[in-house]
Design a protein around this motif. Sequence first.
Motif, short mmCIF file in Angstrom:
data_model
loop_
_atom_site.label_atom_id
_atom_site.label_comp_id
_atom_site.label_asym_id
_atom_site.label_seq_id
_atom_site.Cartn_x
_atom_site.Cartn_y
_atom_site.Cartn_z
N ASP A 101 -34.08 26.32 -25.95
CA ASP A 101 -32.91 25.84 -25.29
C ASP A 101 -32.80 26.62 -23.98
N GLY A 102 -33.27 28.04 -23.99
CA GLY A 102 -33.41 28.81 -22.67
C GLY A 102 -34.25 28.16 -21.63
N ARG A 103 -35.27 27.71 -21.97
CA ARG A 103 -36.27 27.03 -21.28
C ARG A 103 -35.64 25.89 -20.19
N LEU A 104 -35.05 25.21 -21.47
CA LEU A 104 -34.56 23.82 -20.86
C LEU A 104 -33.48 24.17 -19.51
N ASP A 105 -32.43 25.07 -20.09
CA ASP A 105 -31.69 25.58 -19.16
C ASP A 105 -31.96 26.18 -18.02
N ALA A 106 -33.14 26.77 -18.14
CA ALA A 106 -34.01 27.45 -16.85
C ALA A 106 -34.39 26.35 -15.95
#
Length: 338
Positions: free
Chosen positions: A42-47
């Motif tokens: 999820d963090g990579r997608l947000d980034a």
Amino acid sequence: MLVAAGVVIAALTGSAGCYTDPGYKGRPSDAWIAQLAAPGLDGRLDAAAALGEVLRLQPNAPKVVTALVAALADTSDPVRVAAASAIRHAGRGGGRVREQLQRDAVPAVAALLADSAHPVVRTQAVAVLRDFGPDAAPTSAPALAGALSDPDPFVRRPAAEALGALGEAAQLVAASLARAATRDGDFRVRRAAAHALALVGGPPGTVGPALVGALRDTVELVREAAAEGMGQRGADGLSEWTVPAAAGAGDPMAMLRATATADPNPRVRIAAVTALGLVGDRASRPALRQALADRDATVRREAEHALSALHRRGGQDPGMEEPSRADLCRSNPGGPGC
């Protein structure tokens, strides 16, 4: 899953000079770049999405582009799609950033087209390559041509459209477009490929027979698209469409004239008549005169337009009466004396 698109590219220190980092949601780009390489999905997608927003505001951000290119090799489909989408925004950058995109992003995006398990990723890759334009054609055109053999027609169709958008820069893959225009099992792909082939051009022995085949297709939308593409290419394409007289019915211009007068679908005849006017081929006058008696009013009107345009280009047609001023003004209301 996707085989890595490439080795993670090292950050380019000072490669594009100074630039202002707008950040996103109160965080600097470096923080989002670090998050893009972190374990959490999820963090990579947000980034990836955040860095795309950074590029909207500041396309001259080479380290952001570098991070997103590396993310094209992510193990997650959504992250790869988000990274590819974000890279599209970087196309607004110029100078060294543009050079970086040509060197790093285009080959990495092209590699995504080999991911046969994920059509959504391949479709996004096609869209990105299209946006890079003709300058990237030496790398993007062969990749897009390969996508014409993709198992998913929803990848093949935009790939054909993307090649058409490259224009003459895609002539090196004209044979692939010709095959798609005449052999693909999905009429939507044939339609896109026929239109693209007319815009791209190429060797007469490749382009001519394929366009003739497209103008004979059993689906009227394919025939219409082929005619429209020939018209949009215009007079400059005549030398590439014309094949030796010995080929007879293989001449696409002869087939376009026959389509203008004999196709059973009025939409196709309209497209063909309009194309003849745009191409400006004087040999098409007899076909256009015949179209003046077409049973469809729009075909007749477009034939008038086409003949008037030919008249203005080349003087009075010795085989027909001089158009009246009223005739000319109907086709060209802004013309002299109207």
